[in-house]
Design an enzyme around this catalytic site. Structure first.
Site, mmCIF file in Angstrom:
data_model
loop_
_atom_site.group_PDB
_atom_site.id
_atom_site.type_symbol
_atom_site.label_atom_id
_atom_site.label_comp_id
_atom_site.label_asym_id
_atom_site.label_seq_id
_atom_site.Cartn_x
_atom_site.Cartn_y
_atom_site.Cartn_z
ATOM 1 N N ASP A 22 14.848 71.360 3.056
ATOM 2 C CA ASP A 22 13.751 70.440 2.796
ATOM 3 C C ASP A 22 13.049 70.853 1.503
ATOM 4 O O ASP A 22 12.572 71.977 1.390
ATOM 5 C CB ASP A 22 12.782 70.513 3.985
ATOM 6 C CG ASP A 22 11.559 69.646 3.790
ATOM 7 O OD1 ASP A 22 11.551 68.830 2.844
ATOM 8 O OD2 ASP A 22 10.604 69.791 4.582
ATOM 9 N N ASN A 24 10.516 68.841 0.014
ATOM 10 C CA ASN A 24 9.161 68.291 -0.170
ATOM 11 C C ASN A 24 8.246 68.512 1.030
ATOM 12 O O ASN A 24 7.203 67.892 1.152
ATOM 13 C CB ASN A 24 9.225 66.790 -0.535
ATOM 14 C CG ASN A 24 9.751 65.958 0.623
ATOM 15 O OD1 ASN A 24 10.196 66.518 1.639
ATOM 16 N ND2 ASN A 24 9.711 64.642 0.499
ATOM 17 N N ASP A 26 8.434 67.863 4.327
ATOM 18 C CA ASP A 26 8.172 66.883 5.394
ATOM 19 C C ASP A 26 9.064 67.115 6.619
ATOM 20 O O ASP A 26 9.101 66.288 7.530
ATOM 21 C CB ASP A 26 8.340 65.444 4.877
ATOM 22 C CG ASP A 26 9.781 65.154 4.453
ATOM 23 O OD1 ASP A 26 10.619 66.093 4.490
ATOM 24 O OD2 ASP A 26 10.078 63.998 4.093
ATOM 25 N N ASP A 30 16.493 67.193 1.993
ATOM 26 C CA ASP A 30 16.511 66.151 0.960
ATOM 27 C C ASP A 30 17.206 66.638 -0.308
ATOM 28 O O ASP A 30 17.686 67.774 -0.376
ATOM 29 C CB ASP A 30 15.073 65.682 0.653
ATOM 30 C CG ASP A 30 14.151 66.864 0.401
ATOM 31 O OD1 ASP A 30 14.622 67.858 -0.178
ATOM 32 O OD2 ASP A 30 12.962 66.803 0.796
ATOM 33 N N ASP A 99 30.116 60.259 0.457
ATOM 34 C CA ASP A 99 30.657 59.631 1.650
ATOM 35 C C ASP A 99 30.728 58.130 1.396
ATOM 36 O O ASP A 99 29.775 57.537 0.878
ATOM 37 C CB ASP A 99 29.720 59.907 2.835
ATOM 38 C CG ASP A 99 30.473 60.302 4.077
ATOM 39 O OD1 ASP A 99 31.319 59.501 4.515
ATOM 40 O OD2 ASP A 99 30.210 61.376 4.628
ATOM 41 N N ASP A 203 34.919 57.277 5.320
ATOM 42 C CA ASP A 203 34.572 57.282 6.735
ATOM 43 C C ASP A 203 35.476 56.341 7.544
ATOM 44 O O ASP A 203 35.715 55.201 7.122
ATOM 45 C CB ASP A 203 33.110 56.818 6.854
ATOM 46 C CG ASP A 203 32.536 56.989 8.239
ATOM 47 O OD1 ASP A 203 32.374 58.133 8.676
ATOM 48 O OD2 ASP A 203 32.243 55.950 8.886
ATOM 49 N N GLU A 253 38.970 59.913 6.491
ATOM 50 C CA GLU A 253 38.815 60.395 7.873
ATOM 51 C C GLU A 253 39.788 59.591 8.722
ATOM 52 O O GLU A 253 39.704 58.370 8.769
ATOM 53 C CB GLU A 253 37.382 60.173 8.348
ATOM 54 C CG GLU A 253 37.130 60.819 9.690
ATOM 55 C CD GLU A 253 35.906 60.285 10.408
ATOM 56 O OE1 GLU A 253 35.411 60.969 11.309
ATOM 57 O OE2 GLU A 253 35.450 59.160 10.097
ATOM 58 N N HIS A 324 30.090 67.736 10.503
ATOM 59 C CA HIS A 324 28.868 67.294 11.187
ATOM 60 C C HIS A 324 29.158 66.609 12.524
ATOM 61 O O HIS A 324 28.219 66.243 13.232
ATOM 62 C CB HIS A 324 28.103 66.345 10.266
ATOM 63 C CG HIS A 324 28.883 65.094 9.990
ATOM 64 N ND1 HIS A 324 30.046 65.091 9.253
ATOM 65 C CD2 HIS A 324 28.693 63.810 10.384
ATOM 66 C CE1 HIS A 324 30.528 63.869 9.205
ATOM 67 N NE2 HIS A 324 29.729 63.067 9.880
ATOM 68 N N ASP A 325 30.435 66.390 12.844
ATOM 69 C CA ASP A 325 30.782 65.755 14.126
ATOM 70 C C ASP A 325 31.371 66.756 15.111
ATOM 71 O O ASP A 325 31.665 66.397 16.252
ATOM 72 C CB ASP A 325 31.846 64.661 13.915
ATOM 73 C CG ASP A 325 31.315 63.485 13.119
ATOM 74 O OD1 ASP A 325 30.098 63.231 13.166
ATOM 75 O OD2 ASP A 325 32.125 62.818 12.445
HETATM 76 C C1 NOJ Z 1 32.516 59.211 11.327
HETATM 77 C C2 NOJ Z 1 31.337 60.003 10.906
HETATM 78 O O1 NOJ Z 1 31.766 61.305 10.569
HETATM 79 C C3 NOJ Z 1 30.366 59.987 12.046
HETATM 80 O O2 NOJ Z 1 29.313 60.898 11.874
HETATM 81 C C4 NOJ Z 1 29.876 58.576 12.217
HETATM 82 O O3 NOJ Z 1 29.080 58.501 13.368
HETATM 83 C C5 NOJ Z 1 31.038 57.595 12.378
HETATM 84 N N1 NOJ Z 1 32.104 57.843 11.479
HETATM 85 C C6 NOJ Z 1 30.570 56.191 12.147
HETATM 86 O O4 NOJ Z 1 30.305 55.984 10.791
#
Ligand code: NOJ
Length: 559
Positions: A22, A24, A26, A30, A99, A203, A253, A324-325
Site C-alpha cells: 500500500d 497511500n 488506505d 496500489d 493481465d 485469462d 491460462e 493468486h488462485d
Molecule cells: C482466472 C483468474 O485467475 C481468476 O482469479 C478469475 O477469478 C477467473 N479467471 C475469472 O476471470
C-alpha cells in the site's frame, strides 16, 4: 520487428496488486506501493512482472471483472502512476506482462450496460443473450454451470432474457463470434502494447469460443465451452493483426489443457500464443480437479516429466507452483499448517523451488513465495471473502447444508484467499504492508516470516531464491538442455538431469520429512563436477551422496 522470444530467458514475478504494497495508506495495495518496491524486485533478480488486473473495475472478482479496459482503477492509482511504474520497471531491466481478461467483462462495462437495454441494441450481440426454457421461460437456456457455482445464466428483467456468465453474474461472457468484439479486443491489446507493455497473461483464454447453439454437454457444459470450435481461428487472428507486430509474449491460462492441445495453442508455426499455464500438476493432486488431496509425488513427477518431454523442441513450458488462485505451495505440497516447523517450512520452500525451476520453461514466482509464505488459519466463515468461496458456500448452504462443515474444511486448504493475504514486508504492524487496516487479514505468522527477516538470515528462502535466479540467468543448460527423469518410480525423491552440449545438471529433491537413501547406480562420469545449489551446508561430492536429509535438494553441474 524481430521477435526475440525474450520470455525463454525470463524469470517472472507475479504481483497481485491489492495485496502487494500500500503506497497511500488506505489499506489497499496500489501502484505507488509497487513503485516503492521496484528495487526489491531488481535485487531479487527477476526480469519480468505479471501484474494481475489493475484496470477500472467494480471488483466483484478483485479486478477480473473489468469495466474500462483502458484505464486504471482509482483504488490502485492513475494511468500516470502506471506509466511511472512501467518506466521504473524498464529502467531496471524488468518487463511488464499485463493481465488480459477478455473472456468476459464486468456487467458495469459500457458495452454490457448498452447490451442489456434492448434486444435490438447495437451492443446486444457483444454478449450471449438467450430466451429461458420452460413454460414461463424462467428456466436457464442450458445446463452450463458457473465456475463459481450455480447456473451460468442470469435472468434479466429488462428484456426478459438470460445472459451467460461462466464466472460471477457480474462477469458476463463476451461473444467472440461477433467480429466487432474481436476487433475491440485487438484494439485494447494494441493500446497497451503502444504504451510499452511487453506481454499478456490471457485469462481463461480456452473458454472464448463456445459451441454453436450452446448445447448442454457434459460436466456443466465444460466440453461445450473449453477449446471451442473457433478458438484457434480467433487467437490466430489476434496474433496476426496485433501481437505479431510487437516483440511481446503471451501466456494463456489453460485449465484442462493436454500436452497435445498446448502444442496447438503454442506451436511456433501456429502463431497463436507463446505459452500456456497447464493445470495438470494441480489436478494430479485433487479430486474433481479442485478438492486437494494428499500429494502423490509419483503422479506429480509423471505430470512434470510428461510436459517436459511433450513440449521439448516444439513449445515452451510455464513453471509455477503458486498464483493468486492456488494455495501456498509449502502448505499445499508439504504440510497444511501455518505454524509448521520453521526449519521444515524453509527447507521445503527451497526444495520445491529447485524441483520446478530447473525444468525447461519460464519460471513464475508468486509474491511471497520467495519468503516461504504459508496458507492462513480461517477462524470464521466470514474470513472467506473471495467470491468463489462465498458463492460455493452459498450454494452448499442452500442445497446441501449438511455438507457445510466439509466444504469449510476443503476451503481451508484450497480457498484462493490463502494466497491473497497482504505481502509480509517486516514485523511491524500490518506486516509493513500498510499503515492502515489492510483490506484483508495479514497472516498471523508475519512476525516470523517477512522480507526484512529474510534479508537478515543468510539461510533464508529469499536468499536461496536469489541464488537460484542468478544461476538460471543466461544458463544455456537450463534454457535449452534436454530433460530426463531418473528413478521415476521412487515415491520420495524427484531426480532429473538437464543435458546440453556435453554438460549436465543433476537435480535431486527429497520430498520427505526424513532421511532418504540415495544410491546412484547410473555410472556417472564424475569429472568437472560442482555442487551449484543446495539447501543444507554441505560440500559433499556427488559420488559421496548416500543419504538425503529431510527436504534436501542439491543441484550438481558436470562439465
Ligand atoms: C482466472 C483468474 O485467475 C481468476 O482469479 C478469475 O477469478 C477467473 N479467471 C475469472 O476471470
Amino acid at each position: 520487428m524481430v521477435r526475440t522470444n525474450w520470455y525463454k530467458d525470463a524469470v517472472v514475478y507475479q504481483i497481485y496488486p491489492r495485496s502487494f504494497k500500500d503506497g497511500n495508506g488506505d489499506g489497499m495495495g496500489d501502484i505507488k506501493g509497487i513503485i516503492s518496491k521496484l528495487d526489491y524486485l531488481k535485487d531479487l533478480g527477476i526480469t519480468a512482472v505479471w501484474l494481475s488486473p489493475c484496470y477500472m473495475s467494480p471488483n466483484d472478482d478483485n479486478g477480473y471483472d473489468i469495466s474500462d479496459y483502458r484505464d486504471i482503477d482509482p483504488q490502485f492509482g492513475t494511468l500516470d502512476d502506471w506509466k511511472e511504474m512501467i518506466s521504473g520497471m524498464h529502467e531496471r531491466g524488468i518487463k511488464l506482462i499485463m493481465d488480459l481478461v477478455v473472456n468476459h467483462s464486468s456487467d458495469e462495462h459500457e458495452w454490457f450496460k448498452e447490451s442489456r437495454k434492448s434486444k435490438d441494441n447495437p451492443y446486444r450481440d457483444y454478449y450471449f443473450w438467450r430466451k429461458g426454457k420452460g413454460k414461463n421461460g424462467k428456466k436457464p437456456p442450458n445446463t452450463w454451470v458457473s465456475r463459481f457455482g450455480g447456473s451460468a445464466w442470469e435472468y434479466d428483467e429488462t428484456t426478459r432474457e438470460y445472459y451467460l456468465h461462466l464466472f460471477s453474474k457480474k462477469q458476463p461472457d463476451l461473444n467472440w463470434d461477433n467480429p466487432k468484439v474481436r476487433a475491440e479486443v485487438q484494439d485494447i491489446v494494441k493500446y497497451w502494447l503502444d504504451l510499452g507493455v511487453d506481454g499478456f497473461r490471457c485469462d481463461v483464454i480456452t473458454y472464448i469460443s463456445k459451441t454453436e447453439g450452446l448445447p448442454n454437454g457434459f460436466l456443466g457444459g465444460d466440453n461445450m465451452f473449453t477449446h471451442g470450435p473457433n478458438i484457434h481461428k480467433y487467437l490466430n487472428e489476434l496474433n496476426e493483426k496485433v501481437l505479431s507486430k510487437y516483440d511481446c509474449m503471451t501466456v494463456g491460462e489453460a485449465s484442462g489443457v493436454t500436452v497435445e492441445q498446448a502444442l496447438l495453442y503454442t506451436g511456433e508455426d501456429r502463431h497463436e500464443l507463446d505459452t500456456v499455464f497447464q493445470f495438470e500438476q494441480v489436478e494430479a493432486n485433487a479430486y474433481f480437479r479442485i478438492i486437494p488431496k494428499k500429494v502423490n509425488l509419483k503422479k506429480t513427477k509423471h505430470v512434470f516429466s510428461k510436459w517436459q518431454a511433450g513440449l521439448y523442441g516444439h513449445g515452451w513450458n510455464s513453471l509455477y507452483l503458486e498464483n493468486h488462485d492456488q494455495p501456498r505451495c509449502v502448505s499445499r505440497y508439504i504440510v497444511d499448517n501455518p505454524n509448521m516447523d520453521d526449519f521444515c517450512r524453509k527447507q521445503s520452500a527451497k526444495m520445491l523451488a529447485t524441483a520446478i525451476y530447473f525444468q525447461q520453461g519460464t519460471p513464475y514466482i508468486y509474491q511471497g513465495q520467495e519468503i516461504g509464505m504459508t496458507n492462513i488459519e480461517f477462524e470464521n466463515e466470514s474470513d472467506h471473502v473471495d467470491i468463489m468461496a462465498r458463492n460455493i458456500l452459498g450454494q452448499i448452504k442452500k442445497y446441501a447444508p449438511f455438507l457445510k462443515r466439509f466444504a469449510l474444511k476443503v476451503l481451508d486448504i484450497f480457498s484462493r484467499d490463502n494466497a491473497r493475504t497482504p505481502m509480509q514486508w517486516n514485523a511491524d504492524e500490518n506486516a509493513g504492508f500498510s499503515d492502515a487496516e489492510p483490506w484483508y487479514r495479514v497472516n498471523k505468522n508475519y512476525k516470523k516470516i517477512n522480507v526484512e527477516e529474510s534479508y537478515a538470515d543468510k539461510n533464508s528462502v529469499l536468499n536461496f531464491f536469489k541464488k537460484l535466479i542468478s544461476i538460471r540467468k543466461g544458463n544455456e543448460i537450463i534454457i535449452k538442455g534436454e530433460y530426463r527423469e531418473l528413478y521415476d518410480s521412487h515415491k520420495d525423491l524427484y531426480v532429473y538431469d538437464r543435458d546440453y552440449n556435453g554438460a549436465k545438471l543433476r537435480v535431486i529433491c527429497n520430498f520427505k520429512n526424513k532421511d532418504v537413501k540415495y544410491a546412484d547406480s547410473a555410472g556417472m562420469a564424475y569429472a568437472g563436477q560442482s555442487l551449484i545449489l543446495s539447501n543444507y551446508d554441505t560440500d559433499e561430492k556427488y559420488e559421496e551422496v548416500k543419504v538425503l536429509k529431510p527436504y534436501e535438494c542439491r543441484v550438481y553441474m558436470f562439465t
